[in-house]
Design a protein around this motif. Structure first.
Motif, PDB file in Angstrom:
ATOM      1  N   ALA A  72      -4.561  24.499  32.252  1.00 55.29           N
ATOM      2  CA  ALA A  72      -4.475  23.939  30.896  1.00 55.29           C
ATOM      3  C   ALA A  72      -5.290  24.783  29.912  1.00 55.29           C
ATOM      4  CB  ALA A  72      -4.964  22.499  30.874  1.00 55.29           C
ATOM      5  N   GLY A  73      -6.448  25.256  30.340  1.00 58.00           N
ATOM      6  CA  GLY A  73      -7.270  26.101  29.484  1.00 58.00           C
ATOM      7  C   GLY A  73      -6.627  27.444  29.221  1.00 58.00           C
ATOM      8  N   ILE A  74      -6.001  28.015  30.237  1.00 55.45           N
ATOM      9  CA  ILE A  74      -5.309  29.303  30.059  1.00 55.45           C
ATOM     10  C   ILE A  74      -4.138  29.118  29.086  1.00 55.45           C
ATOM     11  CG2 ILE A  74      -3.844  31.028  31.208  1.00 55.45           C
ATOM     12  CD1 ILE A  74      -6.834  31.419  31.811  1.00 55.45           C
ATOM     13  N   GLU A  75      -3.360  28.072  29.301  1.00 58.34           N
ATOM     14  CA  GLU A  75      -2.213  27.832  28.421  1.00 58.34           C
ATOM     15  C   GLU A  75      -2.661  27.602  26.979  1.00 58.34           C
ATOM     16  OE1 GLU A  75      -0.123  24.606  30.333  1.00 58.34           O
ATOM     17  OE2 GLU A  75       0.714  25.945  31.862  1.00 58.34           O
ATOM     18  N   HIS A  76      -3.730  26.829  26.794  1.00 59.58           N
ATOM     19  CA  HIS A  76      -4.219  26.514  25.452  1.00 59.58           C
ATOM     20  C   HIS A  76      -4.722  27.768  24.730  1.00 59.58           C
ATOM     21  CE1 HIS A  76      -5.780  23.776  22.366  1.00 59.58           C
ATOM     22  NE2 HIS A  76      -6.833  24.571  22.316  1.00 59.58           N
ATOM     23  N   PHE A  77      -5.329  28.698  25.465  1.00 59.31           N
ATOM     24  CA  PHE A  77      -5.953  29.871  24.846  1.00 59.31           C
ATOM     25  C   PHE A  77      -5.204  31.174  25.107  1.00 59.31           C
ATOM     26  CE2 PHE A  77      -9.439  26.823  25.106  1.00 59.31           C
ATOM     27  CZ  PHE A  77      -9.948  26.916  23.819  1.00 59.31           C
ATOM     28  N   VAL A 101     -17.723  40.988  26.676  1.00 61.81           N
ATOM     29  CA  VAL A 101     -17.414  39.578  26.899  1.00 61.81           C
ATOM     30  C   VAL A 101     -17.303  38.894  25.536  1.00 61.81           C
ATOM     31  CG1 VAL A 101     -18.254  37.397  27.855  1.00 61.81           C
ATOM     32  CG2 VAL A 101     -18.621  39.533  29.109  1.00 61.81           C
ATOM     33  N   ASP A 102     -16.191  38.200  25.319  1.00 66.10           N
ATOM     34  CA  ASP A 102     -16.002  37.438  24.086  1.00 66.10           C
ATOM     35  C   ASP A 102     -16.630  36.058  24.296  1.00 66.10           C
ATOM     36  OD1 ASP A 102     -15.074  35.886  21.964  1.00 66.10           O
ATOM     37  OD2 ASP A 102     -13.137  36.895  21.883  1.00 66.10           O
ATOM     38  N   PHE A 103     -17.929  35.966  23.975  1.00 67.19           N
ATOM     39  CA  PHE A 103     -18.657  34.717  24.210  1.00 67.19           C
ATOM     40  C   PHE A 103     -18.123  33.581  23.348  1.00 67.19           C
ATOM     41  CE2 PHE A 103     -21.706  37.743  25.991  1.00 67.19           C
ATOM     42  CZ  PHE A 103     -22.008  37.109  27.191  1.00 67.19           C
ATOM     43  N   SER A 104     -17.616  33.913  22.177  1.00 64.83           N
ATOM     44  CA  SER A 104     -17.071  32.865  21.313  1.00 64.83           C
ATOM     45  C   SER A 104     -15.821  32.246  21.949  1.00 64.83           C
ATOM     46  CB  SER A 104     -16.828  33.472  19.930  1.00 64.83           C
ATOM     47  OG  SER A 104     -15.586  33.197  19.450  1.00 64.83           O
ATOM     48  N   LEU A 105     -15.002  33.043  22.609  1.00 61.36           N
ATOM     49  CA  LEU A 105     -13.828  32.522  23.321  1.00 61.36           C
ATOM     50  C   LEU A 105     -14.281  31.680  24.514  1.00 61.36           C
ATOM     51  CD1 LEU A 105     -10.805  32.286  23.870  1.00 61.36           C
ATOM     52  CD2 LEU A 105     -10.894  34.565  24.944  1.00 61.36           C
ATOM     53  N   LEU A 106     -15.270  32.158  25.264  1.00 65.42           N
ATOM     54  CA  LEU A 106     -15.789  31.366  26.387  1.00 65.42           C
ATOM     55  C   LEU A 106     -16.300  30.015  25.903  1.00 65.42           C
ATOM     56  CD1 LEU A 106     -17.861  33.762  28.690  1.00 65.42           C
ATOM     57  CD2 LEU A 106     -15.649  32.710  29.146  1.00 65.42           C
ATOM     58  N   LYS A 107     -17.009  30.022  24.791  1.00 63.51           N
ATOM     59  CA  LYS A 107     -17.550  28.774  24.249  1.00 63.51           C
ATOM     60  C   LYS A 107     -16.417  27.808  23.904  1.00 63.51           C
ATOM     61  CE  LYS A 107     -20.454  26.859  20.635  1.00 63.51           C
ATOM     62  NZ  LYS A 107     -21.243  27.107  19.430  1.00 63.51           N
ATOM     63  N   ARG A 108     -15.370  28.318  23.259  1.00 62.51           N
ATOM     64  CA  ARG A 108     -14.246  27.453  22.896  1.00 62.51           C
ATOM     65  C   ARG A 108     -13.544  26.903  24.137  1.00 62.51           C
ATOM     66  NH1 ARG A 108     -13.833  31.545  19.303  1.00 62.51           N
ATOM     67  NH2 ARG A 108     -11.918  32.438  20.145  1.00 62.51           N
ATOM     68  N   TYR A 112     -13.341  22.992  24.868  1.00 60.58           N
ATOM     69  CA  TYR A 112     -12.000  22.420  25.058  1.00 60.58           C
ATOM     70  C   TYR A 112     -11.935  21.618  26.366  1.00 60.58           C
ATOM     71  CZ  TYR A 112      -7.071  22.143  26.313  1.00 60.58           C
ATOM     72  OH  TYR A 112      -5.841  21.681  26.714  1.00 60.58           O
ATOM     73  N   ASN A 113     -12.394  22.213  27.468  1.00 60.78           N
ATOM     74  CA  ASN A 113     -12.323  21.520  28.754  1.00 60.78           C
ATOM     75  C   ASN A 113     -13.197  20.273  28.772  1.00 60.78           C
ATOM     76  OD1 ASN A 113     -10.343  22.858  30.101  1.00 60.78           O
ATOM     77  ND2 ASN A 113     -11.702  24.140  31.325  1.00 60.78           N
ATOM     78  N   ARG A 114     -14.374  20.356  28.165  1.00 57.93           N
ATOM     79  CA  ARG A 114     -15.251  19.185  28.133  1.00 57.93           C
ATOM     80  C   ARG A 114     -14.583  18.040  27.377  1.00 57.93           C
ATOM     81  NH1 ARG A 114     -20.875  20.038  26.074  1.00 57.93           N
ATOM     82  NH2 ARG A 114     -21.254  18.120  27.213  1.00 57.93           N
ATOM     83  N   LEU A 115     -13.969  18.333  26.255  1.00 61.30           N
ATOM     84  CA  LEU A 115     -13.300  17.287  25.468  1.00 61.30           C
ATOM     85  C   LEU A 115     -12.044  16.788  26.178  1.00 61.30           C
ATOM     86  CD1 LEU A 115     -13.659  18.804  21.886  1.00 61.30           C
ATOM     87  CD2 LEU A 115     -14.870  16.813  22.816  1.00 61.30           C
ATOM     88  N   ASP A 116     -11.240  17.734  26.677  1.00 63.19           N
ATOM     89  CA  ASP A 116      -9.975  17.384  27.309  1.00 63.19           C
ATOM     90  C   ASP A 116     -10.183  16.595  28.606  1.00 63.19           C
ATOM     91  OD1 ASP A 116      -7.031  17.697  27.164  1.00 63.19           O
ATOM     92  OD2 ASP A 116      -7.303  18.790  29.054  1.00 63.19           O
ATOM     93  N   LYS A 117     -11.307  16.847  29.290  1.00 65.29           N
ATOM     94  CA  LYS A 117     -11.559  16.198  30.572  1.00 65.29           C
ATOM     95  C   LYS A 117     -12.644  15.125  30.482  1.00 65.29           C
ATOM     96  CE  LYS A 117     -10.968  18.548  34.327  1.00 65.29           C
ATOM     97  NZ  LYS A 117     -11.289  19.452  35.447  1.00 65.29           N
TER      98      LYS A 117
END
Length: 126
Positions: A72-77, A101-108, A112-117
């Motif tokens: 789900a995270g891969i599809e979303h991003f 490393v794109d830390f801003s992408l990792l953060k998002r 996302y996973n914390r909210l979605d799950k």
């Protein structure tokens, strides 16, 4: 055992010291930015969980560091992953060792996973 020490056994197995340092940097960054997440090693890879559910995992290979936010995270991003110059499969994003490393992408991804799950009662999404 807490902090980065929980990952020492995993990190020691990464022979390339530059790659080992990069993985350690990312794991420490996650712990610093998201101290409420629980660090653990499962399935031979470092990962972070919250209320018993998987949030994000990492692993190292010869060519890249893999980041797994679940399908789900891969599809979303997917677009953002490609825009960052990374490739992905259905389950993970690959950060080549020669790219930053794109830390801003990792953060998002983590947010996302914390909210979605937030209401997820299983380790993996169903």
């Amino acid at each position: 055992m807490s902090g980065i020490h929980i990952f020492e056994g995993y990190l020691e197995k990464i022979e390339d010291l530059t790659q080992q340092a990069r993985v350690a940097e990312v794991l420490k960054w996650v712990m610093d930015k998201f101290p409420e997440l629980k660090p653990k090693v499962a399935w031979n890879q470092p990962m972070f969980t919250e209320h018993g559910t998987f949030i994000i995992g990492f692993s190292a290979s010869k060519q890249h560091m893999a980041v797994s936010p679940e399908r789900a995270g891969i599809e979303h991003f997917s677009e953002e992953i490609l825009k960052a110059g990374y490739e992905h499969s259905q389950q993970l994003m690959r950060i080549p060792w020669n790219k930053p490393v794109d830390f801003s992408l990792l953060k998002r991804m983590i947010v996302y996973n914390r909210l979605d799950k937030a209401e997820c009662s299983t380790f993996w999404r169903k």
